[in-house]
Design an enzyme around this catalytic site. Structure first.
Site, PDB file in Angstrom:
ATOM      1  N   THR A 158     -26.148  25.165 -81.632  1.00 57.16           N
ATOM      2  CA  THR A 158     -25.525  24.889 -80.314  1.00 57.16           C
ATOM      3  C   THR A 158     -26.594  24.676 -79.130  1.00 57.16           C
ATOM      4  O   THR A 158     -27.830  25.410 -79.154  1.00 57.16           O
ATOM      5  CB  THR A 158     -24.347  25.792 -79.805  1.00 57.16           C
ATOM      6  OG1 THR A 158     -25.035  26.921 -79.351  1.00 57.16           O
ATOM      7  CG2 THR A 158     -23.459  26.071 -80.999  1.00 57.16           C
ATOM      8  N   ASP A 159     -26.174  24.160 -77.980  1.00 60.26           N
ATOM      9  CA  ASP A 159     -27.091  24.375 -76.658  1.00 60.26           C
ATOM     10  C   ASP A 159     -26.468  25.841 -76.190  1.00 60.26           C
ATOM     11  O   ASP A 159     -25.675  26.254 -76.680  1.00 60.26           O
ATOM     12  CB  ASP A 159     -26.880  23.238 -75.796  1.00 60.26           C
ATOM     13  CG  ASP A 159     -28.118  23.093 -75.011  1.00 60.26           C
ATOM     14  OD1 ASP A 159     -28.558  24.182 -74.620  1.00 60.26           O
ATOM     15  OD2 ASP A 159     -28.444  22.074 -74.487  1.00 60.26           O
ATOM     16  N   TYR A 160     -27.140  26.230 -75.123  1.00 55.83           N
ATOM     17  CA  TYR A 160     -26.879  27.500 -74.733  1.00 55.83           C
ATOM     18  C   TYR A 160     -25.531  27.959 -74.165  1.00 55.83           C
ATOM     19  O   TYR A 160     -25.054  27.093 -73.409  1.00 55.83           O
ATOM     20  CB  TYR A 160     -27.904  27.594 -73.347  1.00 55.83           C
ATOM     21  CG  TYR A 160     -27.942  29.049 -72.919  1.00 55.83           C
ATOM     22  CD1 TYR A 160     -29.081  29.968 -72.969  1.00 55.83           C
ATOM     23  CD2 TYR A 160     -27.089  29.647 -71.863  1.00 55.83           C
ATOM     24  CE1 TYR A 160     -29.029  31.252 -72.743  1.00 55.83           C
ATOM     25  CE2 TYR A 160     -27.254  30.749 -71.536  1.00 55.83           C
ATOM     26  CZ  TYR A 160     -28.030  31.764 -71.780  1.00 55.83           C
ATOM     27  OH  TYR A 160     -28.270  32.694 -71.377  1.00 55.83           O
TER      28      TYR A 160
ATOM     29  N   GLY B  55     -22.945  26.817 -75.924  1.00 56.38           N
ATOM     30  CA  GLY B  55     -22.027  25.607 -76.171  1.00 56.38           C
ATOM     31  C   GLY B  55     -20.832  25.778 -76.526  1.00 56.38           C
ATOM     32  O   GLY B  55     -19.722  25.215 -76.287  1.00 56.38           O
TER      33      GLY B  55
END
Length: 781
Positions: free
Chosen positions: A297-299, A301
Site C-alpha cells: 500500500t501507499d502510506y 492506504g
C-alpha cells in the site's frame, strides 16, 4: 553470523516438511516434488510458512516507518519489541549501516524464526548524490543516462543498508496543478514506458541478490496522475479505453521489465479505491499482466479506504487483502495502528478473509527476501567500507553535474543572448540564487542538503577570475508568509529577509545597475511542487514577477534561470524576457550544472516532456489529444465562432511537448520511408537527415510521431513512437533511422482488444510535437 543463520534456517526447513506448526493458528504444509514448484525459492518459503504462527504471518505483512532509531535503542524501542515477536516484515526510512544492522540483528538473532527484514526508502532521484527531479530527468530523453542515475542511486543506497526503493513513479499527468507532476515523467505513455524500463533496469540490474542493487517498486498503481482538479489524493474517473490507451502503458512496461514490487495508489478507480480494487490488483495486474512480485500500500492506504466510504476497519482490511495487497505500509504511523496487525486476525475469524490468502501474501514477501539474498546473508547490505567509499563520491558528484546540465531546457534565446561570456560583471539576483537546500527539489530525503552546490557558488567557480559576480536576494519567495512557509517545508527553508520588500528590491536594482548582464534566479522552491503541493495559480509568485519586471526596466540584458517542479504559465515572461533557461531542480551539483549551460560549456539539449500552457484555463493540456468534429481551422490563434476554441485565449500551448532550443540550429530534410505499404507482419523504415547548421556542436532529440488516420475508435492527432538523441558537430549532417513495426501501430479498441487496423498512417519527424514534416504509408491485411 550469516552461516549460522543459514544452517539454522535449513534445519527449520527440513522440520517443516514433516511437521505442522506448534501453534493452532498455523497452516500445515504439504510436501511437493521439485517439478511442482513455481520458483526456485518456493520449497524454502513453504517450509518457513509451515512453522509460522498466524501473528508471525501477519507480521510479515507489516511495514512500519522507523523513526530515527539510534544504534543502542533498537531493542528497547516499541518497534524493536515488535520485531522480536516477529510482528514486522520490513521498515522504511531508516538510514545508515549502523542503525540498520542493529535492527536487522534483532530480527535474525532474537526473533523466533529469525526472518530478515526488508529496508525501504524513498530513493526517488538519487540517494545522497542527487540528480534532477524526475520531470527534469525525463527532459534529457536519454535512456542510458537515466538508467545510470538509477544504478548509481542503487549503489549508494545499498551501500548504506537499503535494499528496496519506492521508485520509479510512472504516473501519466496532463495537469500541472498536480504537484506530483514533478515526480513523474510527463504526459506521454510511450516515453514514460521507456523511462520506466530504464529505471527498473538501473535499480535491479540482472541479479537482485547482488548487494549493490535495489528492488524497485513501480507506483502509483494506477492512474494517480489523473486526479480531478489537480488536487492530490483526489478521485480519478475515466473510461477503460482511455485507461488502456493513455495511462496504463508505463506500469505495464515496468512489469515487463521485471519490477519486483508495485505500490497501490490513493485514488479510486471505477468507484473502488485502488488499495481495495480486486480488478486492478488481481485481475489486471496478476492475471492479465502476469506480475508475480508483491504489492504494497501507499502510506496508511488501507485505513484511508474508510474515509472513501467503503467500509469499517475490518471491512477495509479484508477488502485490501482480498484485492491483492500483500504489505501494509506505515500502518504503525502516528495516526493509525497497523491495519493488518490490528484487524486481519479478526477478519479471518469472522470469515471475511481466508487463511490461504494470508499465506499467499506471506509467501510473496518471503520470496522477495530470498530474491534479495537476505536469507543467505541478512547483513549483505551492511558493509561499512562500502558506505564510506561509495556514497557521495567525487565521481558520483561529477556525474550529477553532467546530468543536471543535460536536463536543462532552453525555452527562449532572443538574439543569441546565451551563452554568456565569462567576462565583465554579472549580477545574480533572486531568492533562489544562493540557497543550497532547495537545489535537489522535492522527494530528496537522503540528500546531503548542506553540501549541495548553490547557484552562486557554482557561478563563481565556473567563471573563476574571468568575471566579477555580484549577488542580491531581490525578494522573498512570496509576498504571503504563510504560503511561503508551506512551500519551504522539510528543512528546505529560504530564510525570510527581515528587510521590507522595497529595501530588498532597491538593493537588487543597485547591484543590477553595476552589472553588464543580469541573471535572475527565480521560480518555485523545492516544496512548491511535490506531494500535497497542488496549485491553482501556476505562475511565478507575484513578488518575484515584480522583481523580474523591475530588472527588465534597467535596460540591461536579463537571463531568467527558472526553477520549477512543474510546467508554469509564462506568457508574460516569454514576451518580455530575452532568454529563459528552465533548470527544474538540478540536484546536488545544481550551481555547477546551471553555470556549465549558462556559459556554453554544455550546449543545452533538454526537451519538455510536459506541455506548458498559456493559461491555467487550458488544463488539462497535452499534445496527443483527439480531434473534435469542429476543430479550429486556422493556425494563427484567431477566434472562429462555432469552432472548438476559447473566446479569450488561443488553443495552442506556450511551449509544446518535445520543445527545447539549443545554442545551435538543426535543419531537417529528406524524410523517407522505404515502403509505402506494409502487411500485418511487416515494418517500415523511416529515415531523415538532420544537419547542424549553427555555430556550436550540439545534441538533438529527433522525435517520430504517427497518426492513425481512420480507426474503429477515434485516434489521437499524434502519438510519439520513437526518439533518438544524437550528437551532431557543427556543419555535420547525420541520417537518423527508425523502424516502425505493426506493434507500434496497435491500440486498444472498444472491446479492449489490442489491435492494429488496416488503413493509412501519417508519419511525422522533427524537433518537437508540432512538426509538420510528414510522410505516409498504408497498413494492409
Amino acid at each position: 553470523m550469516a552461516k549460522q543463520f543459514s544452517l539454522k534456517l535449513i534445519t527449520f526447513s527440513i522440520l517443516a516438511f514433516t511437521l505442522t506448526s506448534c501453534d493452532s493458528n498455523s497452516t500445515a504444509t504439504t510436501t511437493k516434488t521439485a517439478s511442482e514448484y513455481n520458483n526456485p525459492y518456493e520449497a524454502q518459503v513453504d517450509s518457513i510458512l509451515g512453522l509460522m504462527t498466524l501473528d508471525e504471518k501477519i507480521g510479515q505483512l507489516n511495514l512500519p516507518v522507523s523513526g530515527d532509531i539510534t544504534t543502542g535503542q533498537g531493542k528497547s524501542s516499541d518497534v524493536g519489541k515488535k520485531i522480536q515477536k516477529g510482528l514486522v516484515g520490513g521498515m522504511f526510512n531508516i538510514k545508515s549501516v549502523e542503525k540498520i544492522r542493529a535492527v536487522q540483528k534483532i530480527a535474525v538473532e532474537e526473533s523466533r524464526l529469525k526472518i530478515p527484514l526488508l529496508f525501504g526508502m524513498d530513493v526517488i532521484h538519487g540517494y545522497e548524490t542527487t540528480f534532477p527531479i524526475p520531470l527534469g530527468l525525463s527532459a534529457t530523453w536519454d535512456m542510458e543516462l537515466i538508467e545510470k542515475t538509477a544504478r548509481m542511486a542503487a549503489t549508494e543506497a545499498s551501500a548504506d543498508g537499503i535494499n528496496w526503493t519506492f521508485s520509479p513513479m510512472v504516473d501519466i499527468s496532463r495537469d500541472p496543478r498536480w504537484g506530483r507532476v514533478s515526480e513523474g515523467n510527463g504526459e506521454d505513455p510511450y516515453l514514460g514506458s521507456r523511462i520506466a524500463e530504464a529505471m527498473v533496469r538501473g535499480y535491479q540490474q540482472d541479479d537482485l541478490s547482488e548487494n549493490n542493487t535495489l528492488m524497485a517498486c513501480v507506483k502509483h498503481f494506477a492512474l494517480y496522475g489523473a486526479s480531478e482538479a489537480g488536487r492530490d489524493y483526489n478521485t480519478v474517473d475515466m473510461s477503460k479505453i482511455r485507461m488502456y490507451n493513455e495511462y496504463l502503458e508505463p506500469y505495464k512496461a515496468a512489469i515487463d521489465a521485471g519490477v519486483g514490487s508495485v505500490m497501490a495508489s490513493f485514488n479510486e478507480i471505477d468507484g473502488v479505491p485502488a488499495t481495495g480494487n480486486k480488478w486492478l490488483l488481481t485481475d489486471l495486474l496478476r492475471e492479465d499482466w502476469g506480475f508475480n512480485g508483491f504489492v504494497v500500500t501507499d502510506y496508511t492506504g488501507i485505513y484511508e479506504m474508510m474515509a472513501h466510504g467503503v467500509g469499517n476497519e475490518e471491512e477495509v482490511v479484508a477488502q485490501a487483502l482480498n484485492a491483492g495487497i500483500d504489505m501494509d505500509m506505515a500502518g504503525d504511523s502516528p495516526v493509525a495502528t497497523a491495519a493488518f496487525v490490528k484487524s486481519l486476525k479478526d477478519a479471518l475469524n469472522k470469515g471475511m478473509v481466508k487463511i490461504e490468502d494470508i499465506d499467499t501474501a506471506v509467501k510473496r514477501m518471503l520470496t522477495a527476501k530470498y530474491e534479495l539474498g537476505l536469507f543467505d546473508d541478512p547483513y549483505r547490505y551492511l558493509d561499512s567500507d562500502r558506505a564510506k567509499n561509495e556514497v557521495f563520491t567525487d565521481e558520483n558528484r561529477a556525474f550529477a553535474r553532467k546530468v543536471g546540465a543535460e536536463s536543462t531546457v532552453l525555452l527562449k534565446n532572443e538574439d543569441n543572448l546565451l551563452p554568456l561570456k565569462k567576462e565583465g560583471t554579472i549580477a545574480l539576483i533572486g531568492p533562489l540564487g544562493n540557497n543550497a537546500v532547495n537545489m535537489a527539489g522535492t522527494w530528496s530525503v537522503a540528500t546531503r542538503q548542506e553540501k549541495s552546490n548553490p547557484f552562486l557558488a557554482g557561478l563563481k567557480t565556473v567563471v573563476g577570475d574571468q568575471a566579477k559576480v555580484l549577488y542580491a536576494k531581490g525578494s522573498n519567495l512570496d509576498y504571503d508568509l504563510e504560503l511561503e512557509q508551506r512551500a519551504t517545508m522539510f528543512g528546505k527553508s529560504i530564510p525570510r529577509d527581515g528587510r521590507s520588500d522595497k529595501e530588498l528590491l532597491d538593493e537588487a536594482l543597485n547591484i543590477a545597475n553595476k552589472a553588464d548582464v543580469i541573471v535572475a534566479a527565480i521560480g518555485e522552491s523545492a516544496e512548491f511542487s511535490g506531494e500535497s503541493s497542488s496549485r491553482t495559480d501556476i505562475g511565478i509568485p507575484q513578488v518575484q514577477k515584480d522583481l523580474l519586471n523591475a530588472l527588465l526596466k534597467t535596460g540591461k540584458p536579463v537571463v531568467l534561470v527558472l526553477f520549477t517542479g512543474r510546467p508554469l504559465e509564462l506568457v508574460e515572461e516569454h514576451k518580455n524576457v530575452p532568454a529563459i533557461l528552465n533548470v527544474w531542480f538540478p540536484g546536488s551539483e545544481a550551481g555547477l550544472a546551471i553555470s556549465d549551460v549558462l556559459f556554453g560549456d554544455v550546449n543545452p539539449s533538454g526537451k519538455l516532456t510536459a506541455t506548458f500552457p498559456r493559461s491555467v484555463g487550458q488544463i488539462p493540456i497535452f499534445y496527443n489529444h483527439k480531434n473534435t468534429g469542429r476543430p479550429l481551422m486556422n493556425e494563427e490563434g484567431k477566434f472562429e465562432k462555432f469552432r472548438s476554441n476559447y473566446i479569450d485565449e488561443r488553443n495552442e500551448p506556450l511551449y509544446p511537448f518535445g520543445y527545447g532550443l539549443s545554442y545551435t540550429t538543426f535543419d531537417y530534410s529528406n524524410l523517407n520511408l522505404n515502403t509505402n505499404t506494409i502487411g500485418m507482419d511487416g515494418s517500415v523504415e523511416v529515415s531523415v537527415e538532420v544537419t547542424n547548421s549553427g555555430d556550436y556542436d550540439g545534441k538533438e532529440v529527433v522525435q517520430l510521431y504517427i497518426r492513425d488516420v481512420v480507426g474503429s475508435v477515434t485516434r489521437p492527432l499524434k502519438e510519439l513512437k520513437g526518439f533518438q538523441k544524437v550528437e551532431i558537430k557543427k556543419g555535420e549532417t547525420k541520417t537518423v533511422t527508425f523502424n516502425l513495426t505493426v506493434e507500434d501501430l496497435k491500440f486498444y479498441n472498444s472491446d479492449l482488444d489490442f489491435v492494429a487496423e488496416p488503413g493509412k498512417f501519417h508519419v511525422f519527424v522533427g524537433t518537437d510535437s508540432t512538426t509538420k514534416m510528414m510522410a505516409e504509408f498504408e497498413l494492409t491485411k
